[in-house]
Design a protein around this motif. Structure first.
Motif, PDB file in Angstrom:
ATOM      1  N   SER A 109       0.823  -1.207   0.000  1.00  0.00           N
ATOM      2  CA  SER A 109       0.000   0.000   0.000  1.00  0.00           C
ATOM      3  C   SER A 109       0.859   1.259   0.000  1.00  0.00           C
ATOM      4  CB  SER A 109      -0.912  -0.002   1.227  1.00  0.00           C
ATOM      5  OG  SER A 109      -1.668  -1.175   1.304  1.00  0.00           O
ATOM      6  N   VAL A 110       1.878   1.290   0.863  1.00  0.00           N
ATOM      7  CA  VAL A 110       2.688   2.486   1.031  1.00  0.00           C
ATOM      8  C   VAL A 110       3.503   2.802  -0.218  1.00  0.00           C
ATOM      9  CG1 VAL A 110       4.609   3.468   2.323  1.00  0.00           C
ATOM     10  CG2 VAL A 110       2.797   2.246   3.529  1.00  0.00           C
ATOM     11  N   LEU A 111       4.182   1.801  -0.765  1.00  0.00           N
ATOM     12  CA  LEU A 111       5.047   2.032  -1.922  1.00  0.00           C
ATOM     13  C   LEU A 111       4.255   2.529  -3.116  1.00  0.00           C
ATOM     14  CD1 LEU A 111       7.353  -1.119  -1.678  1.00  0.00           C
ATOM     15  CD2 LEU A 111       7.866   1.212  -0.968  1.00  0.00           C
ATOM     16  N   ALA A 112       3.118   1.896  -3.366  1.00  0.00           N
ATOM     17  CA  ALA A 112       2.313   2.289  -4.524  1.00  0.00           C
ATOM     18  C   ALA A 112       1.824   3.724  -4.389  1.00  0.00           C
ATOM     19  CB  ALA A 112       1.125   1.336  -4.672  1.00  0.00           C
ATOM     20  N   LEU A 113       1.385   4.103  -3.187  1.00  0.00           N
ATOM     21  CA  LEU A 113       0.825   5.430  -2.993  1.00  0.00           C
ATOM     22  C   LEU A 113       1.886   6.520  -3.084  1.00  0.00           C
ATOM     23  CD1 LEU A 113      -1.610   7.201  -2.230  1.00  0.00           C
ATOM     24  CD2 LEU A 113      -0.977   6.864   0.159  1.00  0.00           C
ATOM     25  N   PHE A 114       3.011   6.352  -2.393  1.00  0.00           N
ATOM     26  CA  PHE A 114       4.006   7.417  -2.341  1.00  0.00           C
ATOM     27  C   PHE A 114       4.739   7.602  -3.664  1.00  0.00           C
ATOM     28  CE2 PHE A 114       2.988   7.721   1.972  1.00  0.00           C
ATOM     29  CZ  PHE A 114       3.550   8.881   2.466  1.00  0.00           C
ATOM     30  N   ARG A 115       4.860   6.544  -4.443  1.00  0.00           N
ATOM     31  CA  ARG A 115       5.458   6.719  -5.774  1.00  0.00           C
ATOM     32  C   ARG A 115       4.525   7.513  -6.676  1.00  0.00           C
ATOM     33  NH1 ARG A 115       8.221   0.755  -6.860  1.00  0.00           N
ATOM     34  NH2 ARG A 115       9.782   0.938  -5.210  1.00  0.00           N
ATOM     35  N   LEU A 123      11.919  11.595   2.434  1.00  0.00           N
ATOM     36  CA  LEU A 123      10.677  11.144   3.064  1.00  0.00           C
ATOM     37  C   LEU A 123      10.243   9.806   2.483  1.00  0.00           C
ATOM     38  CD1 LEU A 123       8.258  11.612   4.925  1.00  0.00           C
ATOM     39  CD2 LEU A 123       7.205  12.977   3.103  1.00  0.00           C
ATOM     40  N   ALA A 124      10.361   9.662   1.157  1.00  0.00           N
ATOM     41  CA  ALA A 124       9.987   8.400   0.508  1.00  0.00           C
ATOM     42  C   ALA A 124      10.894   7.262   0.963  1.00  0.00           C
ATOM     43  CB  ALA A 124      10.056   8.557  -1.015  1.00  0.00           C
ATOM     44  N   VAL A 125      12.195   7.544   1.108  1.00  0.00           N
ATOM     45  CA  VAL A 125      13.132   6.501   1.560  1.00  0.00           C
ATOM     46  C   VAL A 125      12.777   6.048   2.969  1.00  0.00           C
ATOM     47  CG1 VAL A 125      15.527   6.073   2.254  1.00  0.00           C
ATOM     48  CG2 VAL A 125      15.044   7.173   0.073  1.00  0.00           C
ATOM     49  N   ILE A 126      12.449   6.989   3.843  1.00  0.00           N
ATOM     50  CA  ILE A 126      12.128   6.649   5.232  1.00  0.00           C
ATOM     51  C   ILE A 126      10.872   5.796   5.306  1.00  0.00           C
ATOM     52  CG2 ILE A 126      11.405   7.579   7.468  1.00  0.00           C
ATOM     53  CD1 ILE A 126      13.191  10.025   6.860  1.00  0.00           C
ATOM     54  N   ILE A 127       9.819   6.220   4.629  1.00  0.00           N
ATOM     55  CA  ILE A 127       8.566   5.469   4.742  1.00  0.00           C
ATOM     56  C   ILE A 127       8.643   4.146   3.987  1.00  0.00           C
ATOM     57  CG2 ILE A 127       7.309   6.429   2.749  1.00  0.00           C
ATOM     58  CD1 ILE A 127       4.906   6.660   4.812  1.00  0.00           C
ATOM     59  N   GLU A 128       9.401   4.106   2.871  1.00  0.00           N
ATOM     60  CA  GLU A 128       9.581   2.841   2.161  1.00  0.00           C
ATOM     61  C   GLU A 128      10.445   1.884   2.981  1.00  0.00           C
ATOM     62  OE1 GLU A 128      11.045   3.383  -1.784  1.00  0.00           O
ATOM     63  OE2 GLU A 128       9.361   4.638  -2.414  1.00  0.00           O
ATOM     64  N   GLY A 129      11.543   2.415   3.547  1.00  0.00           N
ATOM     65  CA  GLY A 129      12.403   1.569   4.362  1.00  0.00           C
ATOM     66  C   GLY A 129      11.672   1.024   5.575  1.00  0.00           C
ATOM     67  N   GLU A 130      10.894   1.893   6.229  1.00  0.00           N
ATOM     68  CA  GLU A 130      10.121   1.437   7.392  1.00  0.00           C
ATOM     69  C   GLU A 130       9.139   0.349   6.995  1.00  0.00           C
ATOM     70  OE1 GLU A 130       6.598   2.790  10.444  1.00  0.00           O
ATOM     71  OE2 GLU A 130       7.180   4.090   8.783  1.00  0.00           O
ATOM     72  N   LYS A 312      19.945  12.862  11.634  1.00  0.00           N
ATOM     73  CA  LYS A 312      19.372  14.038  10.983  1.00  0.00           C
ATOM     74  C   LYS A 312      17.894  14.146  11.317  1.00  0.00           C
ATOM     75  CE  LYS A 312      18.837  16.244   6.454  1.00  0.00           C
ATOM     76  NZ  LYS A 312      19.068  16.113   4.999  1.00  0.00           N
ATOM     77  N   PRO A 313      17.462  15.275  11.889  1.00  0.00           N
ATOM     78  CA  PRO A 313      16.080  15.389  12.356  1.00  0.00           C
ATOM     79  C   PRO A 313      15.050  15.265  11.230  1.00  0.00           C
ATOM     80  CG  PRO A 313      17.451  17.131  13.287  1.00  0.00           C
ATOM     81  CD  PRO A 313      18.264  16.468  12.208  1.00  0.00           C
ATOM     82  N   ILE A 314      13.904  14.730  11.599  1.00  0.00           N
ATOM     83  CA  ILE A 314      12.756  14.664  10.707  1.00  0.00           C
ATOM     84  C   ILE A 314      11.780  15.741  11.164  1.00  0.00           C
ATOM     85  CG2 ILE A 314      10.827  13.246   9.916  1.00  0.00           C
ATOM     86  CD1 ILE A 314      12.581  10.795  10.396  1.00  0.00           C
ATOM     87  N   ASN A 380      10.752  18.444  -4.127  1.00  0.00           N
ATOM     88  CA  ASN A 380      12.150  18.867  -3.974  1.00  0.00           C
ATOM     89  C   ASN A 380      12.452  19.428  -2.586  1.00  0.00           C
ATOM     90  OD1 ASN A 380      10.662  21.191  -4.160  1.00  0.00           O
ATOM     91  ND2 ASN A 380      11.891  22.122  -5.796  1.00  0.00           N
ATOM     92  N   ASN A 381      11.500  19.263  -1.628  1.00  0.00           N
ATOM     93  CA  ASN A 381      11.735  19.761  -0.269  1.00  0.00           C
ATOM     94  C   ASN A 381      12.789  18.936   0.445  1.00  0.00           C
ATOM     95  OD1 ASN A 381       9.933  21.803  -0.581  1.00  0.00           O
ATOM     96  ND2 ASN A 381       8.457  21.079   0.932  1.00  0.00           N
TER      97      ASN A 381
END
Length: 381
Positions: A109-115, A123-130, A312-314, A380-381
């Motif tokens: 669910s997460v990968l499909a939505l965020f891509r 942000l994508a790396v963090i949520i995909e990795g998690e 590095k802070p989120i 690009n944030n």
């Protein structure tokens, strides 16, 4: 094709189409098999995602990812189980089982939505990795708790069972990591002996499903095994042993495989949602959704305060997205449907899980994009 013009991720649109189709009843009844998701769909999605996960970016964000994927799931399971037991009156086995079922964000669910949404890269790396690692944690915890729920008797010491469960957890995770690393390095070495895109596509397919089956046979985490194998081959084997043309061919194959699997999974979820069962258990589903969000909020915001001190802070805005974008989906459904038919409370658990997943996909999933715009989070944030 329609979602090219309508601002809805195609995966969520397929859930809606499946839900409508199931109510019109012009197709035969469809039932999701746990093996279909866990053995056929999940390895493909896990491998494709980990194959494309940049190891350097993963290392940069390893602290928050591991905090959320391991400690976050364990904290969430405890919160869900405790609240459902004391506030909703569920017995401990049922409450803790639901905690294990619903605490991990679903990678599919997460990968499909965020891509689709085009979130910022970090942000994508963090949520995909998690999502890749925490479902491995959740499956291990689920199997341990379900084993306790089925096997614990009046003569069994719960303290001894808990100690054994902790040992099983670490052994399962470590075993999956070792098997995945070995499969990944062996496959990467084999690719150095030939340059044929068809053979190398076949080799990556064997690695994805072979690592899963091998880990399952040995009794360790198959999910972690596939993820590690994908990371090793994607970051070592691809760059060291594959030509540019072969890399393009393998990328294209796994991109299409992920598209097909995503489409089938979400359509099947829509077709499978039991509206009648959900209406019968609306009260406990309300508790299920409430405690799912509460546990996610406490575990995420709390653990990230610790993580921000050592890495590095989120930002607060990103934390809000991580909270609301932590979707549940097919993995939770596969786990609850795999429970033994004789398990007390199984029907209630199925209703709670489908209710929570439906809320997660249709309410959270459809509002993540507006949330990104509201928080002014650009790519690009």
């Amino acid at each position: 094709m329609i979602t090219k013009w309508v601002p809805v991720p195609y995966t969520l649109a397929l859930v809606i189409v499946g839900l409508i189709t199931s109510q019109l009843k012009f197709l035969p009844a469809v039932h999701i098999s746990p093996d279909l998701i866990l053995l056929i769909f999940l390895p493909a999605l896990l491998f494709e995602a980990s194959w494309n996960l940049d190891l350097a970016r993963l290392r940069e964000n390893l602290v928050p990812i591991l905090w959320l994927a391991f400690a976050g799931v364990l904290v969430s399971v405890g919160i869900v189980g405790s609240v459902l037991h004391y506030a909703a009156g569920l017995d401990w086995p049922t409450a803790m089982l639901f905690g294990a079922i619903i605490s991990a964000t679903d990678p599919i669910s997460v990968l499909a939505l965020f891509r689709k949404l085009g979130a910022p890269e970090r942000l994508a790396v963090i949520i995909e990795g998690e999502s890749l690692f925490n479902d491995g944690t959740a499956v291990v915890v689920f199997r341990i708790i379900s084993g306790i729920a089925v096997g614990v008797t009046a003569t069994t010491s719960y303290s001894k069972t808990a100690l054994a469960a902790i040992g099983m957890f670490f052994l399962s995770c470590l075993g999956g990591l070792i098997i995945g690393a070995v499969v990944g390095f062996v496959a990467s070495k084999i690719t150095t002996y030939f340059d044929d895109h068809l053979l190398e596509i076949t080799l990556t397919t064997i690695s994805a499903y072979g690592s899963f089956i091998l880990a399952e046979t040995v009794g360790v985490s198959p999910v972690i095994a596939v993820v590690i194998a994908g990371i090793v081959i994607g970051n070592y084997g691809r760059r060291k042993s594959m030509s540019a043309n072969t890399q393009i061919a393998v990328d294209s194959f796994w991109e299409y495989a992920a598209f097909v699997v995503n489409s089938l999974v979400f359509l099947l979820i829509g077709l499978e949602i039991p509206l009648g069962l959900l209406t019968e258990h609306v009260n406990v589903i309300f508790w299920a959704v409430l405690v799912m969000l509460l546990a996610r909020a406490i575990s995420l915001y709390g653990l990230l305060q610790i993580s921000n001190q050592v890495s590095k802070p989120i930002s607060g805005k990103w934390q809000h997205v991580l909270f609301w974008g932590g979707l549940r989906g097919s993995l939770s459904i596969a786990m609850v449907l795999s429970l033994p038919l004789t398990l007390p409370g199984r029907v209630q658990l199925i209703a709670m899980t489908f209710g929570a997943v439906t809320f997660s996909l249709l309410i959270q999933g459809l509002t993540v994009s507006p949330l990104l715009h509201l928080l002014r989070i650009e790519k690009n944030n």
